[in-house]
Design a protein around this motif. Sequence first.
Motif, mmCIF file in Angstrom:
data_model
loop_
_atom_site.group_PDB
_atom_site.id
_atom_site.type_symbol
_atom_site.label_atom_id
_atom_site.label_comp_id
_atom_site.label_asym_id
_atom_site.label_seq_id
_atom_site.Cartn_x
_atom_site.Cartn_y
_atom_site.Cartn_z
ATOM 1 N N ALA A 206 0.829 -1.206 0.000
ATOM 2 C CA ALA A 206 0.000 0.000 0.000
ATOM 3 C C ALA A 206 0.865 1.257 0.000
ATOM 4 O O ALA A 206 0.582 2.223 -0.726
ATOM 5 N N CYS A 207 1.945 1.259 0.799
ATOM 6 C CA CYS A 207 2.826 2.428 0.857
ATOM 7 C C CYS A 207 3.454 2.714 -0.498
ATOM 8 O O CYS A 207 3.602 3.888 -0.890
ATOM 9 N N ARG A 208 3.813 1.681 -1.221
ATOM 10 C CA ARG A 208 4.405 1.882 -2.542
ATOM 11 C C ARG A 208 3.406 2.521 -3.500
ATOM 12 O O ARG A 208 3.766 3.378 -4.321
ATOM 13 N N ALA A 209 2.146 2.125 -3.400
ATOM 14 C CA ALA A 209 1.121 2.745 -4.243
ATOM 15 C C ALA A 209 0.910 4.206 -3.847
ATOM 16 O O ALA A 209 0.796 5.080 -4.723
ATOM 17 N N TRP A 210 0.869 4.487 -2.551
ATOM 18 C CA TRP A 210 0.677 5.860 -2.089
ATOM 19 C C TRP A 210 1.848 6.754 -2.487
ATOM 20 O O TRP A 210 1.672 7.950 -2.727
ATOM 21 N N ALA A 211 3.057 6.188 -2.558
ATOM 22 C CA ALA A 211 4.250 6.986 -2.856
ATOM 23 C C ALA A 211 4.347 7.408 -4.310
ATOM 24 O O ALA A 211 5.108 8.330 -4.643
ATOM 25 N N SER A 212 3.576 6.777 -5.191
ATOM 26 C CA SER A 212 3.657 7.113 -6.607
ATOM 27 C C SER A 212 2.906 8.417 -6.889
ATOM 28 O O SER A 212 1.933 8.743 -6.212
ATOM 29 N N PRO A 213 3.338 9.203 -7.887
ATOM 30 C CA PRO A 213 2.620 10.434 -8.233
ATOM 31 C C PRO A 213 1.289 10.122 -8.895
ATOM 32 O O PRO A 213 1.108 9.015 -9.393
ATOM 33 N N PRO A 214 0.358 11.087 -8.867
ATOM 34 C CA PRO A 214 0.480 12.419 -8.267
ATOM 35 C C PRO A 214 0.330 12.372 -6.748
ATOM 36 O O PRO A 214 -0.075 11.351 -6.202
ATOM 37 N N ALA A 215 0.624 13.497 -6.106
ATOM 38 C CA ALA A 215 0.574 13.605 -4.637
ATOM 39 C C ALA A 215 1.388 12.499 -3.990
ATOM 40 O O ALA A 215 0.983 11.917 -2.995
ATOM 41 N N GLY A 216 2.563 12.221 -4.569
ATOM 42 C CA GLY A 216 3.387 11.120 -4.092
ATOM 43 C C GLY A 216 4.474 11.561 -3.128
ATOM 44 O O GLY A 216 4.428 12.643 -2.528
ATOM 45 N N LEU A 217 5.454 10.690 -2.973
ATOM 46 C CA LEU A 217 6.565 10.922 -2.053
ATOM 47 C C LEU A 217 7.308 12.194 -2.442
ATOM 48 O O LEU A 217 7.617 12.417 -3.612
ATOM 49 N N ARG A 218 7.591 13.036 -1.438
ATOM 50 C CA ARG A 218 8.234 14.314 -1.731
ATOM 51 C C ARG A 218 9.262 14.629 -0.649
ATOM 52 O O ARG A 218 9.224 14.065 0.454
ATOM 53 N N THR A 219 10.149 15.558 -0.958
ATOM 54 C CA THR A 219 11.069 16.132 0.023
ATOM 55 C C THR A 219 10.394 17.341 0.642
ATOM 56 O O THR A 219 9.909 18.228 -0.075
ATOM 57 N N VAL A 220 10.343 17.385 1.967
ATOM 58 C CA VAL A 220 9.671 18.472 2.676
ATOM 59 C C VAL A 220 10.685 19.580 2.969
ATOM 60 O O VAL A 220 11.762 19.326 3.525
ATOM 61 N N ARG A 221 10.314 20.798 2.602
ATOM 62 C CA ARG A 221 11.178 21.957 2.844
ATOM 63 C C ARG A 221 10.574 22.824 3.941
ATOM 64 O O ARG A 221 9.380 23.097 3.939
ATOM 65 N N THR A 222 11.415 23.243 4.871
ATOM 66 C CA THR A 222 10.973 24.048 5.994
ATOM 67 C C THR A 222 11.007 25.527 5.621
ATOM 68 O O THR A 222 11.696 25.918 4.665
ATOM 69 N N PRO A 223 10.281 26.376 6.361
ATOM 70 C CA PRO A 223 10.249 27.803 6.020
ATOM 71 C C PRO A 223 11.624 28.459 6.029
ATOM 72 O O PRO A 223 11.860 29.423 5.309
ATOM 73 N N GLY A 224 12.553 27.913 6.822
ATOM 74 C CA GLY A 224 13.892 28.497 6.881
ATOM 75 C C GLY A 224 14.790 28.096 5.730
ATOM 76 O O GLY A 224 15.950 28.523 5.667
ATOM 77 N N GLY A 225 14.285 27.257 4.815
ATOM 78 C CA GLY A 225 15.066 26.856 3.663
ATOM 79 C C GLY A 225 15.735 25.507 3.793
ATOM 80 O O GLY A 225 16.385 25.046 2.851
ATOM 81 N N GLY A 226 15.574 24.859 4.937
ATOM 82 C CA GLY A 226 16.131 23.533 5.123
ATOM 83 C C GLY A 226 15.227 22.460 4.531
ATOM 84 O O GLY A 226 14.112 22.731 4.074
ATOM 85 N N THR A 227 15.712 21.229 4.531
ATOM 86 C CA THR A 227 14.931 20.104 4.047
ATOM 87 C C THR A 227 14.988 18.965 5.052
ATOM 88 O O THR A 227 15.984 18.775 5.750
ATOM 89 N N MET A 228 13.907 18.214 5.127
ATOM 90 C CA MET A 228 13.896 16.994 5.917
ATOM 91 C C MET A 228 14.674 15.912 5.181
ATOM 92 O O MET A 228 14.581 15.799 3.952
ATOM 93 N N THR A 229 15.432 15.113 5.917
ATOM 94 C CA THR A 229 16.155 14.016 5.280
ATOM 95 C C THR A 229 15.246 12.816 5.033
ATOM 96 O O THR A 229 15.522 12.004 4.143
ATOM 97 N N ALA A 230 14.185 12.684 5.807
ATOM 98 C CA ALA A 230 13.173 11.664 5.525
ATOM 99 C C ALA A 230 12.172 12.248 4.536
ATOM 100 O O ALA A 230 11.698 13.373 4.703
ATOM 101 N N ARG A 231 11.850 11.479 3.487
ATOM 102 C CA ARG A 231 10.855 11.929 2.518
ATOM 103 C C ARG A 231 9.460 11.476 2.958
ATOM 104 O O ARG A 231 9.329 10.522 3.715
ATOM 105 N N GLN A 232 8.426 12.146 2.456
ATOM 106 C CA GLN A 232 7.094 11.971 3.033
ATOM 107 C C GLN A 232 5.989 11.980 1.983
ATOM 108 O O GLN A 232 6.078 12.673 0.963
ATOM 109 N N VAL A 233 4.931 11.207 2.264
ATOM 110 C CA VAL A 233 3.685 11.285 1.524
ATOM 111 C C VAL A 233 2.554 11.285 2.545
ATOM 112 O O VAL A 233 2.678 10.674 3.623
ATOM 113 N N CYS A 234 1.467 11.982 2.245
ATOM 114 C CA CYS A 234 0.364 12.142 3.190
ATOM 115 C C CYS A 234 -0.932 11.579 2.617
ATOM 116 O O CYS A 234 -1.139 11.576 1.396
#
Length: 234
Positions: free
Chosen positions: A35-63
């Motif tokens: 199921a996670c593999r299906a959710w990770a595919s685009p659209p609305a798939g796995l992405r790199t999250v960027r914080t307001p300060g310009g940093g990035t999370m090292t763990a990638r995420q899908v919601c």
Amino acid sequence: MDGELFPRERARIAPGAVHVPDWLDADRQAGLLEACRAWASPPAGLRTVRTPGGGTMTARQVCLGWHWYPYAYARTVVDGDGTPVKPFPDWLGELGRRAVADALGPRAATEARYDIALINFYDGDARMGLHRDADEQSDAPVVSLSLGDTCVFRFGNTETRTRPWTDVELRSGDLFVFGGASRLAYHGVPRVLPGTAPAGLGLTGRLNVTLRVSGFTGAPPRSVDAPARFPGGG
């Protein structure tokens, strides 16, 4: 791990916070991974999250259900491809309620109507800083399910990112639930142990599936103390 001398026992880490080893058997882990593999595919798939300060999370995420971004929720992937967030499936909500009932007792699961999932993927170098899951309006317990590589999960206190905290080893199939007095405890992942996933699972890296109850009746508000927190789940 296979062949351990003594089986791992469930443990109460803090009031309202319980670790249940091996909660998902091999078949259920494989099904959740599919199921996670299906959710990770685009659209609305796995992405790199960027914080307001310009940093990035090292763990990638899908919601699922509601799209989380620093530090609010939306119905579309506002910090990605702009498409509608993938729906939250009923079976995943039922899994969350069963998890809470098993960890904290049936009464704790009565009002839990899970409608948010954050799925974080960690490769060997990824980590998650200490943070609180505080962008929801509900105080229902948070459910965390682990797949793949073992991690060190650091569970702290509700007041500060500093000690006291407890480090817990979360392996593939483990359940961690925190609610009640520990619902807003700081927690994070300082380390992933590469190469420790079950051989038959077919996953390199770690997946964490975190379930939450939004409590939203309309448009969710933006957090007023957002700059003081970091993103993610366990």
